[in-house]
Design an enzyme around this catalytic site. Structure first.
Site, PDB file in Angstrom:
ATOM      1  N   ASP A  97      -2.819   5.106  -2.462  1.00  0.00           N
ATOM      2  CA  ASP A  97      -2.429   4.067  -3.419  1.00  0.00           C
ATOM      3  C   ASP A  97      -1.267   3.224  -2.866  1.00  0.00           C
ATOM      4  O   ASP A  97      -0.264   2.979  -3.539  1.00  0.00           O
ATOM      5  CB  ASP A  97      -2.039   4.682  -4.763  1.00  0.00           C
ATOM      6  CG  ASP A  97      -1.979   3.635  -5.875  1.00  0.00           C
ATOM      7  OD1 ASP A  97      -2.474   2.493  -5.657  1.00  0.00           O
ATOM      8  OD2 ASP A  97      -1.408   3.942  -6.949  1.00  0.00           O
ATOM      9  N   HIS A 104      -3.303  -0.215  -6.284  1.00  0.00           N
ATOM     10  CA  HIS A 104      -3.981  -0.574  -7.545  1.00  0.00           C
ATOM     11  C   HIS A 104      -3.458  -1.898  -8.120  1.00  0.00           C
ATOM     12  O   HIS A 104      -4.090  -2.499  -8.974  1.00  0.00           O
ATOM     13  CB  HIS A 104      -3.847   0.560  -8.582  1.00  0.00           C
ATOM     14  CG  HIS A 104      -2.465   0.738  -9.159  1.00  0.00           C
ATOM     15  ND1 HIS A 104      -1.597   1.709  -8.718  1.00  0.00           N
ATOM     16  CD2 HIS A 104      -1.830   0.075 -10.164  1.00  0.00           C
ATOM     17  CE1 HIS A 104      -0.485   1.645  -9.427  1.00  0.00           C
ATOM     18  NE2 HIS A 104      -0.613   0.655 -10.327  1.00  0.00           N
ATOM     19  N   GLY A 124       3.625  -2.677 -14.811  1.00  0.00           N
ATOM     20  CA  GLY A 124       4.346  -3.747 -14.133  1.00  0.00           C
ATOM     21  C   GLY A 124       5.418  -3.205 -13.213  1.00  0.00           C
ATOM     22  O   GLY A 124       5.863  -3.874 -12.273  1.00  0.00           O
ATOM     23  N   ASN A 125       5.861  -1.929 -13.469  1.00  0.00           N
ATOM     24  CA  ASN A 125       6.823  -1.271 -12.554  1.00  0.00           C
ATOM     25  C   ASN A 125       6.127  -0.745 -11.302  1.00  0.00           C
ATOM     26  O   ASN A 125       6.810  -0.411 -10.311  1.00  0.00           O
ATOM     27  CB  ASN A 125       7.520  -0.098 -13.238  1.00  0.00           C
ATOM     28  CG  ASN A 125       8.727  -0.509 -14.068  1.00  0.00           C
ATOM     29  OD1 ASN A 125       8.713  -0.411 -15.289  1.00  0.00           O
ATOM     30  ND2 ASN A 125       9.769  -0.987 -13.400  1.00  0.00           N
ATOM     31  N   SER A 126       4.775  -0.678 -11.317  1.00  0.00           N
ATOM     32  CA  SER A 126       4.059  -0.114 -10.167  1.00  0.00           C
ATOM     33  C   SER A 126       4.393  -0.879  -8.894  1.00  0.00           C
ATOM     34  O   SER A 126       4.334  -2.113  -8.853  1.00  0.00           O
ATOM     35  CB  SER A 126       2.548  -0.181 -10.428  1.00  0.00           C
ATOM     36  OG  SER A 126       2.204   0.620 -11.524  1.00  0.00           O
TER      37      SER A 126
END
Length: 332
Positions: A220, A186, A286-288
């Protein structure tokens, strides 16, 4: 005149001188006989004196002999010397044998003691090795966020894909020297769906071009690749367990090199979206795509999402799932 004196008979009568000479002859004979008797008496006295002297000398001689009698007795051992010498030799030999036996016994005792000491030393060394291994295990579980962050941060980058940002980290190198990185699908979905496969990897003033190589929308997951040599992080082979301490590294809200800490809250292998790790370390947009790292500085999962309207509920995809799906993890 004749030179010889006339012969005088034994009875004192001289037939040449006649009877007048007989008395003188008889007197002379008597004198001679008396002189002989006197001389005989003197000889008898001398002999008696000699006998008395001998008798007096003989006891002294006996005393002297008795006084010197020990000499033969002292000399007697000379005849028995071989026997005494033989006994002394046997005693010496027996003493030597006893000494040798004592020395042999002492040496055997020392050898046995050395063997026992060696065995004790080996046991002590083994015990110490066991303690050392146990200590190493304990040290491996000591939580050192600073040390973990220092080892992990050089391999973690902020990903910029169009208007979206997220996090990616290096997992392996290709045979031609390029580097493979993992992130969430994503994060790069808009760029990938637009047909563009180029993204940027940023860390401080460093900017590296990367390409989207492979994606899995259902899991994902996305695989990125760059020509730059980047140190790869190790991956954990064991499943996580609740209570294990972890460090989460990423770029929340675009802030690169951010580190948070927490524990594994739960491992959900049968979740509807696939195996999921729950942790309580704070994460934000933003940690993804950022790594979730254990105390051994190994990646256990990929931070993916957080629960809305809740605190301390973060979700991650197990690293084993990502390696199996994208097939780019380093072997061993």
């Amino acid at each position: 005149m004749s030179p010889y004196e006339p012969f005088t008979p034994a009875n004192g009568y001289d037939q040449h001188r006649g009877e007048w000479a007989a008395p003188e002859q008889q007197q002379w004979f008597q004198d001679q006989q008396w002189a002989q008797e006197r001389q005989w008496d003197q000889q008898q006295q001398v002999q008696q004196q000699q006998v008395q002297q001998q008798q007096q000398w003989y006891p002294q001689q006996q005393q002297q002999q008795q006084y010197y009698e020990p000499a033969p007795v002292m000399a007697a051992p000379a005849a028995g010397a071989p026997i005494a010498r033989g006994s002394r030799t046997r005693l010496v030999i027996m003493g030597l044998v006893v000494a040798l036996l004592a020395v042999s016994g002492w040496q055997a005792f020392r050898v046995e003691g050395m063997i026992r000491s060696s065995s004790d030393l080996a046991s002590a060394v083994t015990a110490e090795q066991g303690k050392t291994q146990e200590l190493e295990k304990q040290l491996a579980t000591v939580f050192d966020p600073e040390g973990i962050a220092a080892a992990v941060l050089p391999s973690v980058f902020r990903v910029r894909a169009g208007d979206f940002t997220g996090t990616a980290f290096a997992v392996s190198a290709t045979d031609d020297g390029r580097t493979n990185l993992f992130t969430n699908y994503h994060v790069v979905e808009e760029t990938f769906e637009a047909g563009d496969k180029s993204v940027s990897l940023e860390r401080g003033t460093t900017r590296i071009e990367a390409t989207i190589v492979k994606v899995s929308a259902g899991k994902d997951l996305a695989l990125l690749r760059t020509t730059r040599d980047i140190k790869a992080l190790g991956v954990a082979n064991d499943e996580v367990k609740p209570g294990q301490q972890v460090v989460v590294v990423g770029a929340p809200l675009g802030l690169d090199d951010s580190v948070t800490t927490g524990v594994i809250s739960a491992y959900r292998p049968d979740d509807s979206d696939g195996p999921t790790i729950q942790f309580d370390a704070p994460i934000n947009p933003g940690n993804s795509g950022g790594p979730v790292v254990n105390t051994s500085k190994q990646v256990v999962g990929i931070a993916t999402a957080k629960a809305r309207d809740a605190e301390g509920i973060g979700l991650a995809i197990p690293i084993a799932t990502a390696c199996e799906t994208l097939g780019a993890c380093a072997k061993g």
